[in-house]
Design a protein around this motif. Structure first.
Motif, PDB file in Angstrom:
ATOM      1  N   GLY A 166     -46.585 -13.812  24.499  1.00 21.94           N
ATOM      2  CA  GLY A 166     -47.237 -12.504  24.557  1.00 21.94           C
ATOM      3  C   GLY A 166     -48.370 -12.498  25.571  1.00 21.94           C
ATOM      4  N   GLU A 167     -49.202 -13.523  25.483  1.00 16.17           N
ATOM      5  CA  GLU A 167     -50.338 -13.642  26.395  1.00 16.17           C
ATOM      6  C   GLU A 167     -49.851 -13.759  27.841  1.00 16.17           C
ATOM      7  OE1 GLU A 167     -53.700 -17.000  26.779  1.00 16.17           O
ATOM      8  OE2 GLU A 167     -53.289 -16.377  24.718  1.00 16.17           O
ATOM      9  N   VAL A 169     -47.055 -12.644  29.114  1.00 11.81           N
ATOM     10  CA  VAL A 169     -46.510 -11.356  29.567  1.00 11.81           C
ATOM     11  C   VAL A 169     -47.650 -10.414  29.955  1.00 11.81           C
ATOM     12  CG1 VAL A 169     -45.220  -9.302  28.813  1.00 11.81           C
ATOM     13  CG2 VAL A 169     -44.351 -11.577  28.279  1.00 11.81           C
ATOM     14  N   VAL A 170     -48.671 -10.349  29.109  1.00 14.20           N
ATOM     15  CA  VAL A 170     -49.807  -9.461  29.384  1.00 14.20           C
ATOM     16  C   VAL A 170     -50.497  -9.867  30.682  1.00 14.20           C
ATOM     17  CG1 VAL A 170     -52.076  -8.733  28.526  1.00 14.20           C
ATOM     18  CG2 VAL A 170     -50.127  -8.870  26.955  1.00 14.20           C
ATOM     19  N   ALA A 171     -50.608 -11.176  30.927  1.00 13.62           N
ATOM     20  CA  ALA A 171     -51.318 -11.662  32.109  1.00 13.62           C
ATOM     21  C   ALA A 171     -50.463 -11.622  33.379  1.00 13.62           C
ATOM     22  CB  ALA A 171     -51.805 -13.087  31.857  1.00 13.62           C
ATOM     23  N   LYS A 173     -47.985  -9.087  34.311  1.00 13.11           N
ATOM     24  CA  LYS A 173     -47.180  -7.858  34.336  1.00 13.11           C
ATOM     25  C   LYS A 173     -46.565  -7.599  35.710  1.00 13.11           C
ATOM     26  CE  LYS A 173     -49.320  -5.429  30.548  1.00 13.11           C
ATOM     27  NZ  LYS A 173     -50.072  -4.291  30.081  1.00 13.11           N
ATOM     28  N   LEU A 410     -42.319  -6.550  22.155  1.00 11.51           N
ATOM     29  CA  LEU A 410     -43.512  -6.721  22.988  1.00 11.51           C
ATOM     30  C   LEU A 410     -43.223  -6.428  24.467  1.00 11.51           C
ATOM     31  CD1 LEU A 410     -46.341  -8.969  22.338  1.00 11.51           C
ATOM     32  CD2 LEU A 410     -45.436  -9.164  24.642  1.00 11.51           C
ATOM     33  N   GLN A 413     -43.436  -2.786  24.807  1.00 12.68           N
ATOM     34  CA  GLN A 413     -44.812  -2.316  24.696  1.00 12.68           C
ATOM     35  C   GLN A 413     -45.616  -2.633  25.960  1.00 12.68           C
ATOM     36  OE1 GLN A 413     -46.609  -3.876  21.035  1.00 12.68           O
ATOM     37  NE2 GLN A 413     -48.538  -3.903  22.180  1.00 12.68           N
ATOM     38  N   GLU A 414     -45.471  -3.848  26.473  1.00 10.20           N
ATOM     39  CA  GLU A 414     -46.320  -4.288  27.586  1.00 10.20           C
ATOM     40  C   GLU A 414     -45.730  -3.980  28.954  1.00 10.20           C
ATOM     41  OE1 GLU A 414     -49.333  -5.228  27.199  1.00 10.20           O
ATOM     42  OE2 GLU A 414     -49.215  -5.335  25.008  1.00 10.20           O
ATOM     43  N   LEU A 415     -44.410  -4.096  29.091  1.00  6.88           N
ATOM     44  CA  LEU A 415     -43.801  -3.886  30.408  1.00  6.88           C
ATOM     45  C   LEU A 415     -43.164  -2.506  30.512  1.00  6.88           C
ATOM     46  CD1 LEU A 415     -42.011  -7.361  30.813  1.00  6.88           C
ATOM     47  CD2 LEU A 415     -44.243  -6.700  31.727  1.00  6.88           C
TER      48      LEU A 415
END
Ligand code: BES
Ligand code: MN
Ligand code: MN
Length: 464
Positions: A166-167, A169-171, A173, A410, A413-415
């Motif tokens: 998760g971390e 992916v967030v970092a 993008k 996730l 949500q993130e991408l």
């Protein structure tokens, strides 16, 4: 498109041998004993991507096991497909129930796999499946037919909850920017009934501890006069379902989306034989929530199961004891629109409330995840469906799965990108069980289907 079949025919023995080599690495993420093997497995994945023709290969460090990244960007104006998979595997135990070593892959014929299947831990979940993408990529590179950009993200912690992905992916993008995500980590109905997974369940996973007296007691001296935590735990677990097998945690169903009769009819249209189902599991009868079919129970209804329960004396012979403590691991599979956090809270509140004063309880949540829905009216679904139509000769059936890949929600949500769950395993492949295997037919069919997906998707994307 004849080159696809020809290339596979000419290279299939090598494809199988390379997968066998990968399966020899015991990349068990749950057990720290295998740390070096998991790390070696990441290296092996990276070099297989390199020899297939990928660029920008990176073994990305995380707080846990690394994520293997690679790509091939041919033209910025073309769409990009992100392939996700996992190179870690489940523990192999109970070892004594394997007919051959879990990390000594062998090919055997079975009734369901007359062409042979590779028996090894991870054969289907997920080494055999993500490796189809590496080989399909090699095929497209060698034939100069890669129609769009491709990125790979193969992680090493899926079986332990993808806690560091998760971390990452967030970092990252920008690095992971793509137009669709393609995942082979699910299954099909059977080798002559292709299907595409259109839903994954969420997960809330909880460990409970029930404490009675401050030490183990003689069950004659104290029996009947103090709470036995194992008895109490069993009663508490039993009270989580009513006589209709509905889950009795207050509020549990509040956000569950009820399906329309039309949607339920669609589920009923997927081929399913209750007799074959029972026979495959040696069951005289099935069991589940009243008012729902087996396919509905696994696909669209939330469930609660004890995954493990222990306490007291379990060694040889008899020991008369009232244990001080009892434990259980309990998981709940969630459906849209339930949320992991909300259900975990409801469980914790209920479990604490129903505990009698004679015991103390402790509730510890583990990793979880949100459910996922994949629509059937997007071009990536159409591209996958058409690809299977070409290679199986039949349009695949959309099916909701009972399993979970928490990271997929996730990604959305993130991408802000939907994933296509184009898996080729069978329920009978025994993933997470002894004698896990993956059919040679399924492996080669996957390698054949994937290039068609790329071609279809690129065409549909460009004419969008
Ligand atoms: N590949 C499976 C999930 C799966 C299998 C989904 C078949 C649909 C059909 C994945 O590796 C898995 O085992 N997931 C775990 C969850 C994870 C948090 C440990 C699961 O479903 O128990
Ligand atoms: Mn998997
Ligand atoms: Mn798994």
């Amino acid at each position: 498109m004849k080159y696809i079949k020809t290339y596979i025919q000419e290279n299939k023995n090598r494809f199988i041998d390379e997968l066998i080599d990968l399966l020899k690495i015991p990349s068990i993420s749950a057990d720290p004993k295998y740390k070096m093997d998991v790390l070696n497995c990441a290296d092996s994945v990276a070099s297989s991507l390199a020899s297939a023709g990928a660029e920008n290969i990176e073994i990305c460090k995380t707080k846990g096991y690394p994520i293997v990244y690679a790509d091939k960007i041919i033209d910025d104006t073309l769409p990009t497909v992100l392939v996700y998979g996992h190179y870690d595997v489940q523990p192999a135990d109970p070892l004594e129930l394997w007919d051959s070593g879990p990390f000594e892959p062998i090919i055997k014929k079975t009734k369901i796999h007359p062409e042979g299947a590779i028996f090894a831990r991870g054969a289907c979940d997920d080494k055999g499946q993500f490796f189809m993408h590496v080989k399909a990529f090699e095929l497209m590179m060698d034939n100069n037919t890669l129609p769009c950009n491709i990125k790979f993200m193969i992680e090493g912690e899926e079986e332990v909850g993808s806690e560091n992905l998760g971390e990452f992916v967030v970092a990252n993008k920008e690095k992971l920017k793509c137009d669709t995500i393609l995942i082979s980590d699910t299954g099909i109905i059977s080798n002559n009934t292709p299907s595409i997974t259109t839903g994954l369940k969420g997960l809330s996973y909880i460990e409970v501890e029930v404490t009675g007296p401050n030490r183990d007691l003689h069950s004659g001296l104290y029996g009947g006069a103090v709470a036995n935590p194992i008895n109490i735990l069993c009663e508490m677990i039993a009270s989580m379902k009513d006589e209709k097998n509905h889950i009795s945690i207050p509020g549990f169903y509040n956000n569950v989306i009820e399906l329309s009769s039309q949607e339920r009819e669609e589920i009923a249209r997927a081929p399913f034989s209750l007799n074959e189902y029972k026979e495959a599991l040696d069951l005289s009868d099935i069991h589940g929530e009243q008012g729902f079919t087996t396919m509905e129970r696994t696909g669209i209804r939330p469930t609660l199961d004890v995954n493990g329960i222990w306490g007291g004396y379990t060694g040889e012979g008899a020991k008369t004891v009232i244990p001080s403590k009892a434990f259980a691991k309990i998981s709940m599979r969630l459906v849209p629109n339930q949320s992991d956090e909300e259900i975990t809270n409801l469980f914790t509140k209920y479990f604490t409330n129903i505990a009698p004063k004679s015991v103390k309880v402790k509730v510890t949540p583990h990793h979880g995840g949100e459910p996922y829905v994949s629509p059937t009216d997007i071009i990536s679904y159409k591209a996958a469906s058409d690809a299977m139509l070409t290679t199986f000769g039949k349009t695949p059936v959309p099916v909701k799965a009972g399993g979970s890949i928490p990271i997929v929600a996730l990604f959305e949500q993130e991408l802000n990108v939907k994933s296509i769950l184009l898996g080729f395993g069978l329920d009978s492949d025994a993933i997470h069980s002894p004698n896990e295997h993956y059919g040679i037919f399924n492996y080669l069919k996957g390698i054949e289907t994937i290039p068609h997906f790329f071609l279809n998707f690129t065409k549909m994307f460009n004419s969008k």
